[in-house]
Enzyme design. Structure first.
Site, PDB file in Angstrom:
ATOM      1  N   GLU A 155      -0.216  14.736-118.426  1.00 53.34           N
ATOM      2  CA  GLU A 155       0.151  15.787-117.527  1.00 53.34           C
ATOM      3  C   GLU A 155      -0.145  15.419-116.136  1.00 53.34           C
ATOM      4  O   GLU A 155      -0.824  15.073-115.619  1.00 53.34           O
ATOM      5  CB  GLU A 155      -0.993  17.170-117.765  1.00 53.34           C
ATOM      6  CG  GLU A 155      -0.993  17.737-118.935  1.00 53.34           C
ATOM      7  CD  GLU A 155       0.343  18.634-119.199  1.00 53.34           C
ATOM      8  OE1 GLU A 155       0.774  19.138-118.185  1.00 53.34           O
ATOM      9  OE2 GLU A 155       0.690  19.029-120.241  1.00 53.34           O
ATOM     10  N   SER A 156       1.037  15.298-115.214  1.00 55.85           N
ATOM     11  CA  SER A 156       1.234  14.612-114.140  1.00 55.85           C
ATOM     12  C   SER A 156       0.053  15.270-113.383  1.00 55.85           C
ATOM     13  O   SER A 156      -0.577  14.327-112.349  1.00 55.85           O
ATOM     14  CB  SER A 156       2.551  14.732-113.654  1.00 55.85           C
ATOM     15  OG  SER A 156       2.733  16.245-113.097  1.00 55.85           O
ATOM     16  N   CYS A 161      12.029  10.166-114.514  1.00 52.32           N
ATOM     17  CA  CYS A 161      11.326  11.286-114.654  1.00 52.32           C
ATOM     18  C   CYS A 161      10.468  11.812-113.438  1.00 52.32           C
ATOM     19  O   CYS A 161       9.611  11.171-112.857  1.00 52.32           O
ATOM     20  CB  CYS A 161      10.454  10.893-116.013  1.00 52.32           C
ATOM     21  SG  CYS A 161       9.073  12.300-116.035  1.00 52.32           S
ATOM     22  N   VAL A 217       5.853  11.215-121.301  1.00 51.81           N
ATOM     23  CA  VAL A 217       5.383  10.605-120.141  1.00 51.81           C
ATOM     24  C   VAL A 217       5.330  11.598-118.981  1.00 51.81           C
ATOM     25  O   VAL A 217       6.020  12.642-119.130  1.00 51.81           O
ATOM     26  CB  VAL A 217       6.424   9.588-119.634  1.00 51.81           C
ATOM     27  CG1 VAL A 217       6.785   8.557-120.866  1.00 51.81           C
ATOM     28  CG2 VAL A 217       7.949  10.158-119.177  1.00 51.81           C
TER      29      VAL A 217
END
Lengths: 243, 243
Positions: B86-87, B30, B70
């Site tokens: 939330e990256s 991802c 993720v």
């Protein structure tokens, strides 16, 4: 020009004194620009408002900004001007630069949780705008209600008047523009869409408190006005200067 | 379990010592989770990696996080665990909490400009993934090239090795996962898509320098491996445990 006249193709760029005051390029009915107005007003930051006709943008505006989008904040600094875009980036910048009225929790973990709730609100934004622009007779509030329950439960759990505590914070202001526009949502019979007062007890109290907030009041428009604008937009000719 | 075994439905939740160490829920391929791995590794932040099978998520994971997405970062704090998603929110949180290796410029204006460039990269992400997942025979690099030129020109103008200066910063790490995956993009005849070495002189030098960065190396996979994963995903059965 009047206060909210939107500048258009062929207009000349407004000339401002070389006083270092921020310049916000906006559109009076843009909810993303609304976010920046709220933060500027909540923090009492002096600024010039310049409204842009988005269907016929001035050439100088297209050249000035990399994307020609609103909101755009022109920061006048050491003779060199920088144009910031993206409502959340602009609001975070303002919060860092003008910390006197802090809008985020001081705890980085709580700040991150508020930012996640701002991000998740994106789903409500998409659903609401689809409904405001689509044929209202097929109105189904299910999606909106599912989204709003996240915020109802969150605020109930926090036990405070606002998400930000005793005063509105960044999360309150970042979701407000669309909460204000919810009042423009009409059912098939022309009556206004309403939330169940029992199911959304906390959020409806919050709405009433937000309506009394100074920054919210300064830029507030009622549901009828938002509806009138949306109708002009749907008809293919957005009436930017209707106020 | 092996290092990158992805936990699936029916698995038990891994038990960790009560040591306050961060827990990152991830998926090895991802790109959004990749962002968080890069920041954790760049800052040498101790953490546990837990890989999740996204096509058959463990029940305990679905219950643990509000969205079951993720990357998810579990922060163990005062006996109460908080899960962040939330990256970008996670990476900003890490930068605030672990300031020893700062990843943003100290000037709020420069920081805001870097954040805008992260946001604008979203267009490249969408185009690249569409091409990686679509029929490659209709490959048209025009959109990707237009997007990348923004970053080529920006880095050239900055005159530094990295967007962050002499070391990679937040902007470098936030766009890297998709730059790494560009090497998985194959033309109709099976050869690898390449950028024009003259037109993208600065960005290709940057890519080579990034490949030597410690954090990039730790999580790096070559184009063939990314391609193999994408093919398994396209075939309807993502091979999470292929490594």
């Amino acid at each position: 020009m009047s206060d909210t006249e939107h500048l258009t193709t062929g207009s000349t760029k407004p000339i401002f004194p070389d006083d270092g005051v921020l310049r916000l390029y906006s559109m009076r009915f843009c909810p993303y620009a609304h976010r920046v107005h709220l933060v500027l007003d909540a923090k009492n930051i002096p600024h010039h408002n310049i409204y842009i006709n988005l269907q016929a943008k001035p050439d100088w505006f297209t050249k000035m900004s990399s994307t020609a989008k609103v909101p755009a904040l022109e920061v006048v600094k050491e003779g060199e001007n920088t144009v910031l875009i993206e409502s959340l980036v602009i609001c975070d910048y303002l919060d860092e630069m003008y910390p006197e009225v802090p809008l985020y929790p001081t705890d980085p973990l709580k700040k991150a949780q508020d930012k996640i709730l701002v991000q998740r609100f994106g789903h409500f934004i998409t659903s609401l705008y689809k409904m405001l622009l689509d044929d209202k007779r097929e109105l189904d509030l299910t999606d909106l209600i599912t989204d709003l329950e996240i915020y109802e439960n969150e605020l109930k759990q926090r036990g405070s008047k606002f998400f930000g505590g005793s005063k509105p914070g960044m999360l309150d202001y970042m979701i407000w523009p669309w909460c204000e526009r919810f009042a423009a949502l009409k059912l098939g019979d022309g009556t206004q869409a309403e939330l169940d007062p029992q199911r959304f007890l906390t959020l409806l109290q919050w709405r009433d408190l937000m309506l009394q907030d100074k920054a919210v009041k300064i830029f507030y428009l009622d549901g009828e006005t938002h509806d009138k604008y949306m109708n002009s937009r749907k008809a293919g000719s957005a009436d930017y200067n209707m106020l």
